[in-house]
Design a protein around this motif. Structure first.
Motif, PDB file in Angstrom:
ATOM      1  N   PHE A  59       0.850  -1.185   0.000  1.00 16.21           N
ATOM      2  CA  PHE A  59       0.000   0.000   0.000  1.00 16.21           C
ATOM      3  C   PHE A  59       0.890   1.241   0.000  1.00 16.21           C
ATOM      4  CE2 PHE A  59      -2.278  -3.378   2.220  1.00 16.21           C
ATOM      5  CZ  PHE A  59      -3.491  -3.390   1.553  1.00 16.21           C
ATOM      6  N   GLU A  60       0.306   2.390  -0.367  1.00 16.29           N
ATOM      7  CA  GLU A  60       1.048   3.648  -0.347  1.00 16.29           C
ATOM      8  C   GLU A  60       0.826   4.372   0.970  1.00 16.29           C
ATOM      9  OE1 GLU A  60       0.301   6.290  -3.576  1.00 16.29           O
ATOM     10  OE2 GLU A  60       1.069   4.897  -5.074  1.00 16.29           O
ATOM     11  N   GLU A  61       1.801   5.202   1.317  1.00 19.17           N
ATOM     12  CA  GLU A  61       1.663   6.060   2.494  1.00 19.17           C
ATOM     13  C   GLU A  61       0.465   6.977   2.308  1.00 19.17           C
ATOM     14  OE1 GLU A  61       5.496   7.648   4.919  1.00 19.17           O
ATOM     15  OE2 GLU A  61       5.534   7.971   2.774  1.00 19.17           O
ATOM     16  N   GLY A  62      -0.177   7.335   3.395  1.00 17.64           N
ATOM     17  CA  GLY A  62      -1.293   8.270   3.335  1.00 17.64           C
ATOM     18  C   GLY A  62      -2.637   7.624   3.068  1.00 17.64           C
ATOM     19  N   ASP A 109       7.953  -2.348  16.312  1.00 17.09           N
ATOM     20  CA  ASP A 109       7.314  -1.362  17.179  1.00 17.09           C
ATOM     21  C   ASP A 109       5.795  -1.490  17.132  1.00 17.09           C
ATOM     22  OD1 ASP A 109       9.845  -0.296  17.730  1.00 17.09           O
ATOM     23  OD2 ASP A 109       9.713   1.077  16.009  1.00 17.09           O
ATOM     24  N   THR A 110       5.176  -1.521  18.305  1.00 15.46           N
ATOM     25  CA  THR A 110       3.719  -1.546  18.380  1.00 15.46           C
ATOM     26  C   THR A 110       3.200  -0.138  18.138  1.00 15.46           C
ATOM     27  OG1 THR A 110       3.810  -3.336  19.992  1.00 15.46           O
ATOM     28  CG2 THR A 110       1.748  -2.105  19.844  1.00 15.46           C
ATOM     29  N   VAL A 111       2.345   0.018  17.145  1.00 17.86           N
ATOM     30  CA  VAL A 111       1.800   1.331  16.796  1.00 17.86           C
ATOM     31  C   VAL A 111       0.466   1.565  17.498  1.00 17.86           C
ATOM     32  CG1 VAL A 111       0.998   2.795  14.905  1.00 17.86           C
ATOM     33  CG2 VAL A 111       3.001   1.321  14.590  1.00 17.86           C
ATOM     34  N   GLN A 112      -0.414   0.560  17.484  1.00 22.28           N
ATOM     35  CA  GLN A 112      -1.693   0.693  18.196  1.00 22.28           C
ATOM     36  C   GLN A 112      -2.283  -0.669  18.506  1.00 22.28           C
ATOM     37  OE1 GLN A 112      -4.480   2.976  15.897  1.00 22.28           O
ATOM     38  NE2 GLN A 112      -4.962   1.323  14.506  1.00 22.28           N
ATOM     39  N   ALA A 122      -2.203   9.134   8.933  1.00 20.28           N
ATOM     40  CA  ALA A 122      -1.048   9.840   9.494  1.00 20.28           C
ATOM     41  C   ALA A 122      -0.115   8.903  10.264  1.00 20.28           C
ATOM     42  CB  ALA A 122      -1.525  10.955  10.417  1.00 20.28           C
ATOM     43  N   MET A 123      -0.623   7.784  10.742  1.00 22.05           N
ATOM     44  CA  MET A 123       0.191   6.840  11.510  1.00 22.05           C
ATOM     45  C   MET A 123       0.982   5.893  10.617  1.00 22.05           C
ATOM     46  SD  MET A 123      -2.499   5.919  14.520  1.00 22.05           S
ATOM     47  CE  MET A 123      -1.325   5.233  15.684  1.00 22.05           C
ATOM     48  N   LEU A 124       0.614   5.777   9.356  1.00 24.16           N
ATOM     49  CA  LEU A 124       1.271   4.840   8.446  1.00 24.16           C
ATOM     50  C   LEU A 124       2.532   5.456   7.855  1.00 24.16           C
ATOM     51  CD1 LEU A 124      -1.760   3.282   6.566  1.00 24.16           C
ATOM     52  CD2 LEU A 124      -0.260   2.157   8.198  1.00 24.16           C
ATOM     53  N   LYS A 125       3.654   4.918   8.229  1.00 19.84           N
ATOM     54  CA  LYS A 125       4.948   5.351   7.692  1.00 19.84           C
ATOM     55  C   LYS A 125       5.492   4.238   6.805  1.00 19.84           C
ATOM     56  CE  LYS A 125       4.761   8.956  10.304  1.00 19.84           C
ATOM     57  NZ  LYS A 125       4.050  10.060   9.730  1.00 19.84           N
ATOM     58  N   VAL A 146       3.405  -4.123   3.255  1.00 20.05           N
ATOM     59  CA  VAL A 146       4.444  -3.112   3.086  1.00 20.05           C
ATOM     60  C   VAL A 146       3.782  -1.780   2.771  1.00 20.05           C
ATOM     61  CG1 VAL A 146       6.429  -2.403   1.672  1.00 20.05           C
ATOM     62  CG2 VAL A 146       6.105  -4.815   2.272  1.00 20.05           C
ATOM     63  N   ILE A 147       4.292  -0.728   3.396  1.00 20.76           N
ATOM     64  CA  ILE A 147       3.870   0.640   3.076  1.00 20.76           C
ATOM     65  C   ILE A 147       5.007   1.283   2.299  1.00 20.76           C
ATOM     66  CG2 ILE A 147       3.222   2.897   3.997  1.00 20.76           C
ATOM     67  CD1 ILE A 147       1.095   0.800   4.462  1.00 20.76           C
ATOM     68  N   GLU A 148       4.704   1.710   1.066  1.00 24.23           N
ATOM     69  CA  GLU A 148       5.700   2.364   0.228  1.00 24.23           C
ATOM     70  C   GLU A 148       5.514   3.864   0.287  1.00 24.23           C
ATOM     71  OE1 GLU A 148       5.023   0.617  -3.615  1.00 24.23           O
ATOM     72  OE2 GLU A 148       6.443  -1.006  -3.195  1.00 24.23           O
ATOM     73  N   PRO A 149       6.610   4.621   0.102  1.00 20.81           N
ATOM     74  CA  PRO A 149       6.472   6.092   0.090  1.00 20.81           C
ATOM     75  C   PRO A 149       5.554   6.532  -1.035  1.00 20.81           C
ATOM     76  CG  PRO A 149       8.785   5.420   0.186  1.00 20.81           C
ATOM     77  CD  PRO A 149       7.996   4.193  -0.051  1.00 20.81           C
ATOM     78  N   SER A 150       4.787   7.575  -0.769  1.00 20.84           N
ATOM     79  CA  SER A 150       3.864   8.096  -1.768  1.00 20.84           C
ATOM     80  C   SER A 150       4.631   8.755  -2.901  1.00 20.84           C
ATOM     81  CB  SER A 150       2.930   9.114  -1.100  1.00 20.84           C
ATOM     82  OG  SER A 150       2.057   9.641  -2.047  1.00 20.84           O
ATOM     83  N   ASN A 151       4.139   8.628  -4.127  1.00 26.41           N
ATOM     84  CA  ASN A 151       4.804   9.210  -5.306  1.00 26.41           C
ATOM     85  C   ASN A 151       4.288  10.597  -5.636  1.00 26.41           C
ATOM     86  OD1 ASN A 151       6.284   6.871  -5.604  1.00 26.41           O
ATOM     87  ND2 ASN A 151       4.775   5.932  -6.980  1.00 26.41           N
ATOM     88  N   ARG A 152       3.631  11.243  -4.717  1.00 29.21           N
ATOM     89  CA  ARG A 152       3.044  12.556  -5.014  1.00 29.21           C
ATOM     90  C   ARG A 152       4.018  13.666  -4.792  1.00 29.21           C
ATOM     91  NH1 ARG A 152      -2.582  11.560  -1.864  1.00 29.21           N
ATOM     92  NH2 ARG A 152      -2.797   9.470  -2.615  1.00 29.21           N
TER      93      ARG A 152
END
Length: 153
Positions: A70-73, A102-105, A123-126, A147-153
């Motif tokens: 998935f993408e960030e954001g 790391d436990t996020v929530q 906002a929590m997804l890095k 996997v969270i990938e950096p956004s391409n925006r």
């Protein structure tokens, strides 16, 4: 044309060996088929206790956009189907979201129609490797990695 020898010429030992062999063969076939069904039934029961997916949308109460990247954001959902047997236990069902180690929530499940659904704010997804666990008390019922990938925006 030659005739078959009369059965009275067969020795008692030969008849006994044939009877034992046929009995063994029938027993082996019955046990093999019964064992296969038992293994299949136990596997289906284990799978039906808890199944889960990570998705990007919930449409008409069902997961949509199921993926492992998935993408960030994005807002993500962890959708778990939970059997009635798990709901009747005293343990609280929880979804635990991890970024790496790391436990996020941690969110308790509010079960509606055998479904436990939680979400994580965009906002929590890095970027990084993530996982979500469905746990009952100290027992891990299901886990999904993504996997969270950096956004391409």
């Amino acid at each position: 044309m030659s005739k078959l020898p009369p059965l009275r010429n067969l020795r008692k030992t030969t008849v006994l060996v044939i009877a034992v062999f046929l009995g063994f063969l029938i027993h082996w076939i019955l046990v093999a088929n019964w064992g296969r069904e038992t293994i299949r039934d136990s596997a289906e029961a284990e799978l039906s206790l808890a199944q889960s997916v990570v998705c990007s949308h919930i449409v008409n109460g069902s997961p949509f956009g199921v993926d492992s990247v998935f993408e960030e954001g994005m807002r993500l959902y962890y959708y778990s189907t939970v059997s009635t047997a798990l709901q009747l236990k005293d343990d609280t069902l929880m979804h635990i979201w991890f970024n790496g180690a790391d436990t996020v929530q941690k969110l308790a499940c509010d079960i509606a129609q055998d479904v436990c659904l939680t979400t994580i704010a965009p906002a929590m997804l890095k970027a990084g490797e993530w996982s979500v666990d469905l746990v009952a008390g100290r027992k891990l019922l299901s886990t999904r990695q993504f996997v969270i990938e950096p956004s391409n925006r």
